[in-house]
Design a protein around this motif. Sequence first.
Motif, mmCIF file in Angstrom:
data_model
loop_
_atom_site.group_PDB
_atom_site.id
_atom_site.type_symbol
_atom_site.label_atom_id
_atom_site.label_comp_id
_atom_site.label_asym_id
_atom_site.label_seq_id
_atom_site.Cartn_x
_atom_site.Cartn_y
_atom_site.Cartn_z
ATOM 1 N N GLU A 16 0.840 -1.191 0.000
ATOM 2 C CA GLU A 16 0.000 0.000 0.000
ATOM 3 C C GLU A 16 0.882 1.251 0.000
ATOM 4 O O GLU A 16 1.890 1.306 0.708
ATOM 5 C CB GLU A 16 -0.900 0.002 1.241
ATOM 6 C CG GLU A 16 -1.765 -1.260 1.348
ATOM 7 C CD GLU A 16 -2.999 -1.069 2.204
ATOM 8 O OE1 GLU A 16 -2.925 -0.312 3.197
ATOM 9 O OE2 GLU A 16 -4.047 -1.659 1.884
ATOM 10 N N ASP B 299 0.720 5.131 0.884
ATOM 11 C CA ASP B 299 -0.010 6.277 1.448
ATOM 12 C C ASP B 299 1.008 7.275 2.018
ATOM 13 O O ASP B 299 2.223 7.117 1.832
ATOM 14 C CB ASP B 299 -1.044 5.816 2.501
ATOM 15 C CG ASP B 299 -0.418 5.157 3.723
ATOM 16 O OD1 ASP B 299 0.833 5.182 3.870
ATOM 17 O OD2 ASP B 299 -1.172 4.612 4.547
ATOM 18 N N HIS B 300 0.510 8.271 2.705
ATOM 19 C CA HIS B 300 1.363 9.340 3.230
ATOM 20 C C HIS B 300 2.365 8.821 4.264
ATOM 21 O O HIS B 300 3.445 9.377 4.431
ATOM 22 C CB HIS B 300 0.438 10.415 3.818
ATOM 23 C CG HIS B 300 1.058 11.292 4.850
ATOM 24 N ND1 HIS B 300 0.839 11.125 6.202
ATOM 25 C CD2 HIS B 300 1.909 12.329 4.730
ATOM 26 C CE1 HIS B 300 1.516 12.027 6.861
ATOM 27 N NE2 HIS B 300 2.171 12.777 6.008
ATOM 28 N N PHE C 282 -3.056 -0.805 -3.032
ATOM 29 C CA PHE C 282 -3.796 0.416 -2.678
ATOM 30 C C PHE C 282 -2.863 1.610 -2.837
ATOM 31 O O PHE C 282 -1.671 1.537 -2.512
ATOM 32 C CB PHE C 282 -4.283 0.353 -1.225
ATOM 33 C CG PHE C 282 -4.848 1.671 -0.748
ATOM 34 C CD1 PHE C 282 -6.178 1.995 -0.989
ATOM 35 C CD2 PHE C 282 -4.039 2.602 -0.105
ATOM 36 C CE1 PHE C 282 -6.686 3.229 -0.591
ATOM 37 C CE2 PHE C 282 -4.540 3.839 0.293
ATOM 38 C CZ PHE C 282 -5.874 4.145 0.046
ATOM 39 N N MET C 283 -3.432 2.713 -3.305
ATOM 40 C CA MET C 283 -2.644 3.942 -3.395
ATOM 41 C C MET C 283 -3.572 5.146 -3.326
ATOM 42 O O MET C 283 -4.618 5.166 -3.977
ATOM 43 C CB MET C 283 -1.889 3.944 -4.725
ATOM 44 C CG MET C 283 -0.945 5.097 -4.901
ATOM 45 S SD MET C 283 -0.182 5.052 -6.544
ATOM 46 C CE MET C 283 -1.112 6.366 -7.324
ATOM 47 N N ASP C 284 -3.223 6.140 -2.522
ATOM 48 C CA ASP C 284 -3.979 7.394 -2.547
ATOM 49 C C ASP C 284 -3.122 8.456 -3.241
ATOM 50 O O ASP C 284 -2.136 8.131 -3.906
ATOM 51 C CB ASP C 284 -4.458 7.788 -1.134
ATOM 52 C CG ASP C 284 -3.311 8.079 -0.180
ATOM 53 O OD1 ASP C 284 -2.171 8.287 -0.646
ATOM 54 O OD2 ASP C 284 -3.564 8.110 1.047
ATOM 55 N N SER C 285 -3.463 9.728 -3.077
ATOM 56 C CA SER C 285 -2.754 10.759 -3.847
ATOM 57 C C SER C 285 -1.294 10.920 -3.410
ATOM 58 O O SER C 285 -0.511 11.574 -4.100
ATOM 59 C CB SER C 285 -3.492 12.100 -3.768
ATOM 60 O OG SER C 285 -3.402 12.641 -2.469
ATOM 61 N N SER C 286 -0.923 10.296 -2.290
ATOM 62 C CA SER C 286 0.494 10.291 -1.900
ATOM 63 C C SER C 286 1.337 9.602 -2.966
ATOM 64 O O SER C 286 2.490 9.972 -3.193
ATOM 65 C CB SER C 286 0.686 9.551 -0.577
ATOM 66 O OG SER C 286 -0.164 10.068 0.412
ATOM 67 N N ILE D 67 0.657 9.644 -6.159
ATOM 68 C CA ILE D 67 0.780 10.608 -7.262
ATOM 69 C C ILE D 67 1.900 11.602 -6.947
ATOM 70 O O ILE D 67 2.733 11.917 -7.799
ATOM 71 C CB ILE D 67 -0.552 11.349 -7.486
ATOM 72 C CG1 ILE D 67 -1.676 10.353 -7.845
ATOM 73 C CG2 ILE D 67 -0.411 12.436 -8.546
ATOM 74 C CD1 ILE D 67 -1.430 9.533 -9.100
ATOM 75 N N GLY D 68 1.939 12.074 -5.705
ATOM 76 C CA GLY D 68 3.024 12.969 -5.272
ATOM 77 C C GLY D 68 4.380 12.305 -5.420
ATOM 78 O O GLY D 68 5.353 12.941 -5.831
ATOM 79 N N ILE E 155 -7.193 6.875 -10.235
ATOM 80 C CA ILE E 155 -6.447 7.970 -9.595
ATOM 81 C C ILE E 155 -5.349 8.485 -10.531
ATOM 82 O O ILE E 155 -5.052 9.685 -10.552
ATOM 83 C CB ILE E 155 -5.908 7.553 -8.207
ATOM 84 C CG1 ILE E 155 -5.502 8.797 -7.411
ATOM 85 C CG2 ILE E 155 -4.745 6.582 -8.277
ATOM 86 C CD1 ILE E 155 -5.409 8.574 -5.911
ATOM 87 N N GLU F 244 -3.381 5.997 9.308
ATOM 88 C CA GLU F 244 -4.097 6.212 8.043
ATOM 89 C C GLU F 244 -4.585 4.873 7.479
ATOM 90 O O GLU F 244 -5.735 4.754 7.026
ATOM 91 C CB GLU F 244 -3.174 6.913 7.035
ATOM 92 C CG GLU F 244 -2.846 8.349 7.439
ATOM 93 C CD GLU F 244 -1.552 8.886 6.828
ATOM 94 O OE1 GLU F 244 -1.157 10.007 7.206
ATOM 95 O OE2 GLU F 244 -0.919 8.197 6.012
ATOM 96 N N GLU G 151 -7.505 10.034 2.098
ATOM 97 C CA GLU G 151 -7.220 11.445 1.799
ATOM 98 C C GLU G 151 -7.671 12.345 2.955
ATOM 99 O O GLU G 151 -6.948 13.248 3.383
ATOM 100 C CB GLU G 151 -7.929 11.889 0.514
ATOM 101 C CG GLU G 151 -7.566 11.117 -0.738
ATOM 102 C CD GLU G 151 -6.137 11.336 -1.216
ATOM 103 O OE1 GLU G 151 -5.453 12.226 -0.687
ATOM 104 O OE2 GLU G 151 -5.707 10.593 -2.109
ATOM 105 N N GLU H 223 6.144 16.395 -0.335
ATOM 106 C CA GLU H 223 5.704 16.044 -1.687
ATOM 107 C C GLU H 223 4.225 15.701 -1.726
ATOM 108 O O GLU H 223 3.848 14.554 -1.907
ATOM 109 C CB GLU H 223 6.509 14.847 -2.181
ATOM 110 C CG GLU H 223 7.657 15.255 -3.039
ATOM 111 C CD GLU H 223 8.460 14.066 -3.534
ATOM 112 O OE1 GLU H 223 8.018 12.929 -3.429
ATOM 113 O OE2 GLU H 223 9.559 14.323 -4.008
#
Lengths: 100, 147
Positions: free
Chosen positions: A18, A20-21, A52-56, A58-59, A87, B18, B48, B105
């Motif tokens: 996964e 994430d941030h 799984f991946m969130d916008s982190s 993308i960053g 996404i 998270e 998010e 980032e």
Amino acid sequence: MVDMTYKNGVVTAKLYGEIDHHIAPRIRGDIDAQCEHSRPSRLVLDFGKVGFMDSSGIGLVMGRYRMISLLGGKLEVVNVPPNLQKIFVLSGLEKLGVMK
Amino acid sequence: MKTVNEMKLSFISKSANESFARSAVAAFLLPLDPTVAEIADVKTAVSEAVTNAVVHAYPDTFGTVIIEAKLTDKGHAVIKIRDRGVGIPDIKQAMEPLYTTSTDERAGLGFAVMQSFMDNVKVRSTVGKGTTVTLEKNFIRAAYGQK
């Protein structure tokens, strides 16, 4: 996290699990250290095993695009699974021409 | 619509939570018989919102993040993610794609993802008091009475 290989001027980073941030900074650190050491002409980010991946994530891709460009190399994003397509499309990353 | 189940979850704003938060919400929604894509949408949106609380609501400290979720008999889910952090001075600006105040980032896509992946997103915030993000989604199979 990430497994990395270097061969013929190409660093391949196989991401898994996964993103994430919480996790992204560690992946970033590993990839950047490898690229600064190897100075590859190409960095390949393989998303095939990412569940799984969130916008982190993308960053993470955007940041690696900047990093490898500064080192004079090119970025490629490969094996994006169907569950992450949404996404990636939303992010507009395909406009950078890095999606293979 | 009748509420058929409710839950409340409280945790501190550590980034390690998270993953816990999105997985807990996903588990709560399982009686709605969600598709894989629907569950992925909710997990991403919750991730998010919780990340926003971790990064922005409590920038130099840890605070409490509360998630409250409700399911209705018509297959509708309402998920509230609440903090008592610094608040958002300009919600419209904060919700603009690519806008970010973070020096890390961050892609600035958090709210864009929430809006794209959920049926409805509401943000209420008061500077110095905190922020509540409300995410809503209709689950197709549950809505047609299979569950």
